[in-house]
Design an enzyme around this catalytic site. Sequence first.
Site, PDB file in Angstrom:
ATOM      1  N   LYS A  13      -2.666   1.588  10.363  1.00  0.00           N
ATOM      2  CA  LYS A  13      -1.251   1.459  10.661  1.00  0.00           C
ATOM      3  C   LYS A  13      -0.529   2.426  11.355  1.00  0.00           C
ATOM      4  O   LYS A  13      -0.028   2.373  12.605  1.00  0.00           O
ATOM      5  CB  LYS A  13      -0.552   1.231   9.464  1.00  0.00           C
ATOM      6  CG  LYS A  13      -0.746   0.051   8.811  1.00  0.00           C
ATOM      7  CD  LYS A  13       0.520   0.098   7.597  1.00  0.00           C
ATOM      8  CE  LYS A  13       0.429   1.161   6.425  1.00  0.00           C
ATOM      9  NZ  LYS A  13      -0.630   1.299   5.611  1.00  0.00           N
ATOM     10  N   ARG A  88       7.754  -1.533   1.634  1.00  0.00           N
ATOM     11  CA  ARG A  88       6.381  -1.678   0.873  1.00  0.00           C
ATOM     12  C   ARG A  88       6.890  -2.448  -0.515  1.00  0.00           C
ATOM     13  O   ARG A  88       5.962  -2.437  -1.309  1.00  0.00           O
ATOM     14  CB  ARG A  88       6.186  -0.306   0.353  1.00  0.00           C
ATOM     15  CG  ARG A  88       4.692   0.059   1.189  1.00  0.00           C
ATOM     16  CD  ARG A  88       4.791   1.760   0.590  1.00  0.00           C
ATOM     17  NE  ARG A  88       3.603   2.235   0.928  1.00  0.00           N
ATOM     18  CZ  ARG A  88       3.108   3.003   1.828  1.00  0.00           C
ATOM     19  NH1 ARG A  88       3.942   3.323   2.792  1.00  0.00           N
ATOM     20  NH2 ARG A  88       2.034   3.580   2.082  1.00  0.00           N
ATOM     21  N   ARG A 122     -11.005  10.688   6.034  1.00  0.00           N
ATOM     22  CA  ARG A 122      -9.844  10.853   6.924  1.00  0.00           C
ATOM     23  C   ARG A 122      -9.498  12.273   7.214  1.00  0.00           C
ATOM     24  O   ARG A 122      -9.357  12.952   6.185  1.00  0.00           O
ATOM     25  CB  ARG A 122      -8.707  10.030   6.486  1.00  0.00           C
ATOM     26  CG  ARG A 122      -7.410  10.402   7.413  1.00  0.00           C
ATOM     27  CD  ARG A 122      -6.461   9.699   7.362  1.00  0.00           C
ATOM     28  NE  ARG A 122      -5.741   9.273   6.112  1.00  0.00           N
ATOM     29  CZ  ARG A 122      -4.699   8.544   5.798  1.00  0.00           C
ATOM     30  NH1 ARG A 122      -4.387   7.417   6.726  1.00  0.00           N
ATOM     31  NH2 ARG A 122      -3.948   8.261   4.518  1.00  0.00           N
ATOM     32  N   ARG A 153      -5.553  15.149   4.058  1.00  0.00           N
ATOM     33  CA  ARG A 153      -4.307  14.915   3.338  1.00  0.00           C
ATOM     34  C   ARG A 153      -4.406  15.068   1.765  1.00  0.00           C
ATOM     35  O   ARG A 153      -5.517  14.624   1.235  1.00  0.00           O
ATOM     36  CB  ARG A 153      -3.801  13.620   3.634  1.00  0.00           C
ATOM     37  CG  ARG A 153      -2.588  13.451   4.072  1.00  0.00           C
ATOM     38  CD  ARG A 153      -1.890  12.312   4.784  1.00  0.00           C
ATOM     39  NE  ARG A 153      -1.742  11.246   3.660  1.00  0.00           N
ATOM     40  CZ  ARG A 153      -1.309  10.016   3.861  1.00  0.00           C
ATOM     41  NH1 ARG A 153      -1.107   9.513   5.249  1.00  0.00           N
ATOM     42  NH2 ARG A 153      -1.131   8.977   2.906  1.00  0.00           N
ATOM     43  N   ARG A 164      -3.234   4.378  -5.152  1.00  0.00           N
ATOM     44  CA  ARG A 164      -2.272   3.854  -3.988  1.00  0.00           C
ATOM     45  C   ARG A 164      -2.878   2.435  -3.640  1.00  0.00           C
ATOM     46  O   ARG A 164      -2.117   1.455  -3.142  1.00  0.00           O
ATOM     47  CB  ARG A 164      -2.499   4.684  -2.672  1.00  0.00           C
ATOM     48  CG  ARG A 164      -1.943   6.058  -2.863  1.00  0.00           C
ATOM     49  CD  ARG A 164      -2.543   7.248  -1.865  1.00  0.00           C
ATOM     50  NE  ARG A 164      -2.683   6.901  -0.736  1.00  0.00           N
ATOM     51  CZ  ARG A 164      -3.356   7.284   0.334  1.00  0.00           C
ATOM     52  NH1 ARG A 164      -4.023   8.423  -0.215  1.00  0.00           N
ATOM     53  NH2 ARG A 164      -3.384   7.036   1.689  1.00  0.00           N
TER      54      ARG A 164
END
Length: 214
Positions: A13, A88, A122, A153, A164
């Site tokens: 996204k 969300r 990532r 992160r 998540r």
Amino acid sequence: MKLIFLGPPGAGKGTQAAGVSAHLRVPHISTGDMFRSAIRNATPVGLEAKKYLDAGELVPDSVVIDMVRERLSMADCQDGYLLDGFPRTVDQAVALDEISAPDAVVDIQVLDERLMDRLTGRRICEKCSGTFHISKLADEHICPVCGGAVYQRDDDQPETISVRLRAYHEQTEPLIGYYSGQDQKSRPGENRLKIVNGDLKPEDVFRAILATLE
Ligand code: ADP
Ligand code: ZN
């Protein structure tokens, strides 16, 4: 054009929103980035949100909705916006329809089994904010675009990623029904949902998004 990007964590996204918002000349609003910046600056919202981000859970609706309402009231959002990471929950979507209803919702779909690898691998550049998968880095500490240092992160750890993904399936996936007009709370007869396959090369996902918005 008022646009929403929907999809699980790791669907791409953020990467796509950066390209599409520049192309359409609308502001890219990432609630995750807003929270991370609030946490860095130790604002009241940041202090409240930190425990949820650390755990991988959703920040309470009232906190997020107030933050987004304030952001969308600013001058640069009056002709459109691209929201990434909001709404969300169905209650956030209902609130957004009252604040400034989106015209289209792009759902970027990627299967769960691909997401864990994407998220654990990532890396983000602290200088240019570019996002890269570790498998694509010649030096795992250096940004291939600008030479800046890359970091991981805090919430991209396997245990937090599982939380998540669960939050996504339980709380966010029902938005697919909401925006396609099939939820009890949907606006009657309205289908704003566009589905895009996110398991393609980034430039192909970009093309598919622009095609579906035509
Ligand atoms: P990702 O999509 O990769 O999980 P984000 O950067 O969009 O990451 O969000 C990071 C975290 O910020 C979420 O796990 C959650 O704690 C919080 N957050 C962001 N947007 C929302 C939202 N709309 N509602 C509740 N919490 C949010
Ligand atoms: Zn960089």
